[in-house]
Design an enzyme around this catalytic site. Sequence first.
Site, mmCIF file in Angstrom:
data_model
loop_
_atom_site.group_PDB
_atom_site.id
_atom_site.type_symbol
_atom_site.label_atom_id
_atom_site.label_comp_id
_atom_site.label_asym_id
_atom_site.label_seq_id
_atom_site.Cartn_x
_atom_site.Cartn_y
_atom_site.Cartn_z
ATOM 1 N N CYS A 131 -2.989 -2.675 4.220
ATOM 2 C CA CYS A 131 -3.243 -1.235 4.308
ATOM 3 C C CYS A 131 -4.748 -0.967 4.302
ATOM 4 C CB CYS A 131 -2.585 -0.535 3.122
ATOM 5 S SG CYS A 131 -2.993 1.214 3.020
ATOM 6 N N CYS A 138 0.572 2.741 -1.539
ATOM 7 C CA CYS A 138 -0.142 4.026 -1.671
ATOM 8 C C CYS A 138 0.482 5.145 -0.840
ATOM 9 C CB CYS A 138 -1.617 3.859 -1.296
ATOM 10 S SG CYS A 138 -1.927 3.703 0.485
ATOM 11 N N CYS A 161 -5.615 1.079 0.864
ATOM 12 C CA CYS A 161 -5.626 0.489 -0.484
ATOM 13 C C CYS A 161 -5.577 -1.031 -0.499
ATOM 14 C CB CYS A 161 -4.465 1.044 -1.311
ATOM 15 S SG CYS A 161 -2.847 0.309 -0.889
ATOM 16 N N CYS A 194 2.594 1.924 4.019
ATOM 17 C CA CYS A 194 2.167 1.107 2.885
ATOM 18 C C CYS A 194 3.075 1.408 1.713
ATOM 19 C CB CYS A 194 0.716 1.403 2.523
ATOM 20 S SG CYS A 194 0.180 0.571 1.016
ATOM 21 N N ASP A 241 -18.904 -17.253 19.360
ATOM 22 C CA ASP A 241 -17.906 -17.923 18.526
ATOM 23 C C ASP A 241 -16.569 -17.927 19.279
ATOM 24 O OD1 ASP A 241 -15.941 -18.568 16.669
ATOM 25 O OD2 ASP A 241 -16.795 -17.340 15.069
#
Length: 412
Positions: free
Chosen positions: A201, A220, A204, A217, A338
């Site tokens: 999430c 929360c 949170c 979520c 990368d």
Amino acid sequence: MAGNSDPLTPRAKLAVTAGKAVAAASRAAGRGSGSVIGGRVALKLDPDLLGRLAQNLDVVLVSATNGKTTTTRLIAEALRAAGPVVSNALGANMPAGITSALAGGSDAKFGVIEVDEKYLAGVARDTDPKCIALLNLSRDQLDRAAETRMLAENWREGLAGSKAVVVANCDDPLVVWAASSSPNVVWVAAGQMWKDDAWSCPSCGGVMQRPGDDWFCGECGFRRPTPTWALSGDHVLDPHGSAWPIHLQLPGRANKANAASSAAVAAVFGVPPQVALERMYQVQAVAGRYDVVQFQNRDLRLLLAKNPAGWLETFSLIDPPPAPVILSVNARGADGTDTSWLWDVDYTRLTGHPIFVIGDRKLDLAVRLEVANQHFQVCDNLDQAVQMCPPGRIEVIANYTAFQDLRRRVGN
């Protein structure tokens, strides 16, 4: 708004003229379009130029990890139904390139601007957009891009309290988190194929629950908002529940999603979905992407895929096996140096396709394909790969600079 008295100060006019001269010189020297260097010079001479050029336009900003160039083009086509448009159609999406594009559109009513994710908040501050389209966020250019959650946080802070109508994809939790600080959001159910950057999430850090197409979520209560626009198969559903057919020359589910978001943006400016979607049919290719070109008596379809989410969408639209596939990967400055992102791509989706590998980092890609149990051949260049391909149309998938190399080679 357009058609007011000339907003440009003498200094701004000088900056525009100088920028155009430098761009022309760069083009004449064969160094590309010149839009970036021209914009840099113009901004040096007048640091406020971007804001001055935008003040007579109704501005739309488009930002995302994937699909922003195509969506910018679709929105531009749709808004031409309501007036002249200026746009950075070639994808130069940082402040210098954007400034250069706007300097060329003195009679425009609308500015449709693709913006690099990292620059969105600053460009929004300078251009006072009427609408901002947020499509998706996923990992990209790992050596220099901020982690996706940090990018979402930057968007959230930068767009807090913005007067713009934010058109946002409600299926991407990171985009929802970013857009939720804005007072005026239009939610579009545009879908999300790649989910690996949104398992936790953004509010949170709790684990995201994903039943069906929904998400929330459990800790929360942060959850998927209810959309007012939606992609449904080959149709766009508008806020009144009417279904409008999508007819595109561009392939794949991702482009239907781009069209759905574009229709929602067009509606903000009073262009009805039917008109917007009909105009989007004009777009055949976007800066060479999706073009089918003749090369060595073969048909090559050129496809751009820059990161794991983009590769996943691209695999879903290629011809079925045994269509031959050429893969090309570079790791130059514009790509990100990368290449560890190759390990995030599910190359087992290419099983059954004859695969040919080229590009600066062909050996990195070869190791990845070996681990994925794919049959492939490493080739020196495009010419050799095409000669080794079995008959039939060839799908060519490349990341950013590899794609530019291919276009130069095939004369596109």
